[in-house]
Enzyme design. Structure first.
Site, mmCIF file in Angstrom:
data_model
loop_
_atom_site.group_PDB
_atom_site.id
_atom_site.type_symbol
_atom_site.label_atom_id
_atom_site.label_comp_id
_atom_site.label_asym_id
_atom_site.label_seq_id
_atom_site.Cartn_x
_atom_site.Cartn_y
_atom_site.Cartn_z
ATOM 1 N N ARG A 1 -35.089 1.695 -126.837
ATOM 2 C CA ARG A 1 -34.058 2.584 -127.375
ATOM 3 C C ARG A 1 -32.709 2.115 -126.846
ATOM 4 O O ARG A 1 -32.583 1.765 -125.657
ATOM 5 C CB ARG A 1 -34.287 4.034 -126.924
ATOM 6 C CG ARG A 1 -35.417 4.751 -127.625
ATOM 7 C CD ARG A 1 -35.103 5.032 -129.107
ATOM 8 N NE ARG A 1 -36.175 5.756 -129.778
ATOM 9 C CZ ARG A 1 -37.166 5.179 -130.466
ATOM 10 N NH1 ARG A 1 -37.229 3.870 -130.582
ATOM 11 N NH2 ARG A 1 -38.089 5.924 -131.053
ATOM 12 N N HIS B 1 -32.995 -2.427 -135.646
ATOM 13 C CA HIS B 1 -34.116 -1.534 -135.323
ATOM 14 C C HIS B 1 -35.281 -1.708 -136.309
ATOM 15 O O HIS B 1 -35.643 -0.781 -137.034
ATOM 16 C CB HIS B 1 -33.641 -0.070 -135.298
ATOM 17 C CG HIS B 1 -34.551 0.817 -134.488
ATOM 18 N ND1 HIS B 1 -34.111 1.896 -133.769
ATOM 19 C CD2 HIS B 1 -35.898 0.787 -134.276
ATOM 20 C CE1 HIS B 1 -35.129 2.493 -133.160
ATOM 21 N NE2 HIS B 1 -36.238 1.821 -133.457
ATOM 22 N N ILE C 1 -46.821 -1.521 -125.653
ATOM 23 C CA ILE C 1 -45.976 -2.573 -126.234
ATOM 24 C C ILE C 1 -45.686 -3.636 -125.170
ATOM 25 O O ILE C 1 -45.759 -4.845 -125.442
ATOM 26 C CB ILE C 1 -44.665 -1.972 -126.812
ATOM 27 C CG1 ILE C 1 -45.001 -0.935 -127.895
ATOM 28 C CG2 ILE C 1 -43.775 -3.072 -127.382
ATOM 29 C CD1 ILE C 1 -43.822 -0.120 -128.403
ATOM 30 N N GLU D 1 -26.507 3.593 -133.015
ATOM 31 C CA GLU D 1 -27.088 2.982 -134.208
ATOM 32 C C GLU D 1 -26.571 3.733 -135.422
ATOM 33 O O GLU D 1 -26.513 4.959 -135.381
ATOM 34 C CB GLU D 1 -28.625 3.068 -134.177
ATOM 35 C CG GLU D 1 -29.205 2.095 -133.174
ATOM 36 C CD GLU D 1 -30.729 2.080 -133.128
ATOM 37 O OE1 GLU D 1 -31.371 2.660 -134.030
ATOM 38 O OE2 GLU D 1 -31.265 1.486 -132.198
ATOM 39 N N GLY E 1 -46.379 -0.313 -120.820
ATOM 40 C CA GLY E 1 -47.274 0.499 -121.660
ATOM 41 C C GLY E 1 -47.896 -0.418 -122.696
ATOM 42 O O GLY E 1 -48.030 -1.627 -122.478
HETATM 43 C C1 GLV Z 1 -39.676 3.272 -133.414
HETATM 44 O O1 GLV Z 1 -38.638 3.012 -132.917
HETATM 45 C C2 GLV Z 1 -40.641 4.157 -132.831
HETATM 46 O O2 GLV Z 1 -40.366 4.824 -131.817
HETATM 47 O O3 GLV Z 1 -41.745 4.260 -133.383
#
Ligand code: GLV
Length: 331
Positions: free
Chosen positions: A240, A288, A159, A269, A157
């Site tokens: 995640r 994170h 990112i 987390e 995607g």
């Molecule tokens: C951060 O982890 C997000 O999903 O924006």
């Protein structure tokens, strides 16, 4: 008509409050030093019309049974696995997220972790603090170079695309990817090759996860998968923590089934300070911080606010996840 009230569930960049107020909405904020308890969240959500939520807010079936009156949820994140979107949809509540604005920031963390792991940077940094840097070591602390290696991307995607761009430009890496659908742009721009999941895990030197957490991806990277990776492979996860099985990851590293790992997300987390991953030479863990740049967080606040404002002004929500709700509302 009374003002519509929006609850912002943490203090976020001020632009959100300013925009919402300028648009004629009343803003209430939770200013606690952490997320509200579920109970507190429900009590407060009952008093407002809209929610600007964060990933730590659990908007589950129970929440929606208590708060079906909400007009809209504007999530301050791209990920929304904390929200039971099916239940929101049943209640007729549009849910929106903040894509794009954090892609650069998150890919930078994946890219940084990849380099940090390949050269054992976090571990070597700790050796200085422990007073263990005595002399030049010709045979110790060797990593390996990334140039020309194969980067496997799980989830091509926005990112994943930025990560591919970074790795192509910096190290001329060969890019392979697996995704729900093919990404012609990544193929054209970076020569990325679409491969099956089996081929992805067998051929990647660096395997970087950029997928959502869903029923299909939960716990996907487990012992069975780690066994099929190259023993020289680096596993990177900035999506995640639920996508990998952490006990299996620890075991795979201990057994030398894979070479190293870089995590910006953990499961659970926060990670406990005595987690064995934190002491492993070939591992780098971050708390994170993928979207933690001024630019990304400001952009997230702006877009979360825009989604809510647009809903009240026109019934449109630019980044709506359950668009069918808007169609039903219009008809
Ligand atoms: C951060 O982890 C997000 O999903 O924006």
């Amino acid at each position: 008509m009374p003002l519509k009230k929006v609850l912002i569930t943490r203090i976020i960049p001020a632009i959100a409050k300013t925009m919402l107020t300028d648009a004629g909405l009343e803003v209430v904020e939770w200013s606690g030093d952490g997320p509200m308890s579920q109970q507190e969240l429900i009590v407060r959500a009952k008093q407002v019309n809209a929610l600007l939520s964060l990933g730590a807010d659990k908007l589950d079936k129970h929440f929606f049974s208590q708060c079906p009156h909400l007009d809209i949820i504007g999530q301050f994140a791209v990920g929304y696995d904390n929200i039971d979107v099916e239940e929101a949809t049943k209640a007729g509540i549009p849910v929106s997220n903040t894509p794009d604005v954090l892609s650069e920031a998150t890919a930078d963390v994946a890219f940084g972790l990849m380099i940090a792991v390949s050269r054992k940077m976090f571990y070597n940094h700790k050796t200085i603090i422990r007073g263990e840097w005595k002399q030049f070591e010709p045979l110790k602390n060797l990593g390996f170079q990334l140039s020309g290696k194969t980067l496997g991307i799980f989830g091509m995607g926005r990112i994943g695309m930025v990560m591919a761009k970074r790795c192509k430009g910096a190290f001329d890496m060969d890019i392979i990817y697996h995704n729900r659908s093919r990404n012609p742009e990544a193929e054209k721009l970076f020569g990325a090759k679409y491969v099956s999941f089996e081929k992805l895990i067998r051929e990647s030197d660096v395997l970087s996860v950029h997928s959502v957490l869903s029923d299909e991806t939960r716990g996907l990277f487990n012992m069975d998968v780690f066994r099929q990776l190259k023993p020289t492979a680096i596993f990177i996860n900035t999506s995640r923590g639920g996508v990998h099985n952490e006990a299996d990851l620890i075991e795979a590293l201990n057994q030398g089934l894979i070479w190293g790992a870089g995590l910006d997300v953990t499961n659970p987390e926060p990670m406990k300070p005595d987690n064995p991953l934190l002491e492993m030479p070939n591992v780098a863990v971050l708390p994170h911080i993928g979207s933690a740049t001024v630019e990304a967080r400001t952009g997230m606040a702006r877009i979360a606010a825009e989604n809510i404002i647009s809903f009240y002004q026109s019934g449109e929500v630019p980044n709506c996840i359950n668009r069918q709700v808007l169609e039903v509302r219009k008809s």
